[in-house]
Design a protein around this motif. Structure first.
Motif, PDB file in Angstrom:
ATOM      1  N   LEU A 113       0.810  -1.094  -0.025  1.00 46.46           N
ATOM      2  CA  LEU A 113       0.084   0.113  -0.067  1.00 46.46           C
ATOM      3  C   LEU A 113       0.917   1.125   0.036  1.00 46.46           C
ATOM      4  O   LEU A 113       1.982   1.200   0.557  1.00 46.46           O
ATOM      5  N   SER A 137      -3.821  10.768  -1.284  1.00 44.15           N
ATOM      6  CA  SER A 137      -4.883   9.573  -1.555  1.00 44.15           C
ATOM      7  C   SER A 137      -4.988   9.260  -2.971  1.00 44.15           C
ATOM      8  O   SER A 137      -5.897   8.414  -3.486  1.00 44.15           O
ATOM      9  N   ASN A 141      -1.694   3.466  -5.026  1.00 41.95           N
ATOM     10  CA  ASN A 141      -2.906   2.615  -4.865  1.00 41.95           C
ATOM     11  C   ASN A 141      -3.570   3.167  -3.463  1.00 41.95           C
ATOM     12  O   ASN A 141      -4.330   2.495  -2.891  1.00 41.95           O
ATOM     13  N   ASN A 143      -5.872   5.304  -0.906  1.00 39.40           N
ATOM     14  CA  ASN A 143      -7.479   5.511  -0.879  1.00 39.40           C
ATOM     15  C   ASN A 143      -7.699   6.547   0.170  1.00 39.40           C
ATOM     16  O   ASN A 143      -6.954   6.800   1.254  1.00 39.40           O
ATOM     17  N   THR A 145      -9.704   6.634   2.041  1.00 34.45           N
ATOM     18  CA  THR A 145     -10.202   5.917   3.505  1.00 34.45           C
ATOM     19  C   THR A 145      -9.378   5.268   4.236  1.00 34.45           C
ATOM     20  O   THR A 145      -9.435   4.637   5.064  1.00 34.45           O
ATOM     21  N   ASP A 146      -8.066   5.051   3.637  1.00 34.16           N
ATOM     22  CA  ASP A 146      -6.785   4.285   4.294  1.00 34.16           C
ATOM     23  C   ASP A 146      -6.682   5.027   5.810  1.00 34.16           C
ATOM     24  O   ASP A 146      -7.078   6.185   6.078  1.00 34.16           O
ATOM     25  N   ASP A 168      -8.181   9.222   8.675  1.00 32.35           N
ATOM     26  CA  ASP A 168      -8.337   8.844   7.515  1.00 32.35           C
ATOM     27  C   ASP A 168      -6.954   9.555   6.839  1.00 32.35           C
ATOM     28  O   ASP A 168      -6.546  10.502   7.201  1.00 32.35           O
ATOM     29  N   ARG A 169      -6.491   9.009   5.557  1.00 29.97           N
ATOM     30  CA  ARG A 169      -5.295   9.465   5.112  1.00 29.97           C
ATOM     31  C   ARG A 169      -5.552  10.934   4.556  1.00 29.97           C
ATOM     32  O   ARG A 169      -4.607  11.851   4.442  1.00 29.97           O
ATOM     33  N   THR A 195      -5.501  -0.209   4.806  1.00 33.74           N
ATOM     34  CA  THR A 195      -6.811  -0.060   4.054  1.00 33.74           C
ATOM     35  C   THR A 195      -8.023  -0.174   5.075  1.00 33.74           C
ATOM     36  O   THR A 195      -7.748  -0.822   6.238  1.00 33.74           O
ATOM     37  N   ASP A 197     -10.526  -1.858   5.071  1.00 30.93           N
ATOM     38  CA  ASP A 197     -10.952  -3.313   5.736  1.00 30.93           C
ATOM     39  C   ASP A 197      -9.930  -4.143   6.024  1.00 30.93           C
ATOM     40  O   ASP A 197     -10.204  -5.354   6.299  1.00 30.93           O
TER      41      ASP A 197
END
Length: 213
Positions: A113, A137, A141, A143, A145-146, A168-169, A195, A197
């Motif tokens: 990541l 972001s 890759n 995001n 929301t990371d 969040d990032r 991430t 998830d």
């Protein structure tokens, strides 16, 4: 001297060569006496134990972080064992017997990541450490929301404080509270991203050391 009772097929008691005979709960059994190691504390063995010890002392306080950070490397081994192997082979420095961990190389998480952009820390406020970074972001890759993973390691107390699902990032900062007992101690600072998830992490980055307030 060993004794064979009841003929050659009977029980054996005592030692015959390197074979030891005994009986347990009425069951006769034989076992091979292990060979003696001529020198169980060779220089190489002592050095390896010393390296193992400093690695263990570094990783044990960071177990929760490692469980997330080495999840994808836990194949037929635990996350902790995967981290032990990596640090032992890539991040131990110094001359025998005074080995140390090179924090810049001793990754607490490993993954593809996108990492933090321009990360920094601020320890000016008593009882806390602020981690900051730039929003990247839209790159690689990464995001929006990371989540930030931040860690404050206190080597003198052999303990750590960390957050595994931080800001969040896109937010660009995360504050972590540290105990008042850390005041005056040198702390080592790390961060990574994961991430939303929890499936992918970035390599951790070492942000240097500082004195806790």
């Amino acid at each position: 001297m060993g004794v064979i009772s009841q003929g050659i097929l009977g029980g054996v008691s005592g030692k015959v060569g390197n074979v030891v005979g005994a009986s347990w709960k009425g069951i006769d059994y034989l076992r091979i006496k292990p060979s003696n190691v001529a020198n169980p504390r060779t220089e190489g063995q002592v050095n390896q134990r010393n390296k193992f010890t400093v690695t263990l002392e570094y990783l044990q306080p960071n177990l929760g972080f490692i469980k997330k950070g080495y999840k994808s490397y836990a194949v037929q081994k635990t996350e902790f064992n995967a981290a032990m192997s990596y640090v032992l082979n890539n991040a131990i420095t110094g001359a025998a017997p005074n080995f140390t961990v090179d924090y810049a190389l001793a990754l607490l998480s490993r993954g593809n990541l996108s990492g933090a952009l321009n990360p920094a820390t601020d320890l000016a406020t008593a009882g806390q450490v602020e981690f900051t970074w730039d929003d990247n972001s839209a790159e690689g890759n990464a995001n929006a929301t990371d989540k930030a993973m931040v860690l404050v390691y206190n080597p003198s107390k052999k303990e750590s404080m960390y957050i595994l699902d931080g800001a969040d990032r896109t937010v660009g900062s995360q504050i972590i509270t540290i105990p008042s007992t850390y005041a005056g101690d040198t702390v080592e600072l790390f961060m990574a991203f994961i991430t939303a998830d929890g499936s992918i992490v970035s390599n951790s980055v070492y942000l240097g050391s500082g004195t806790a307030n």
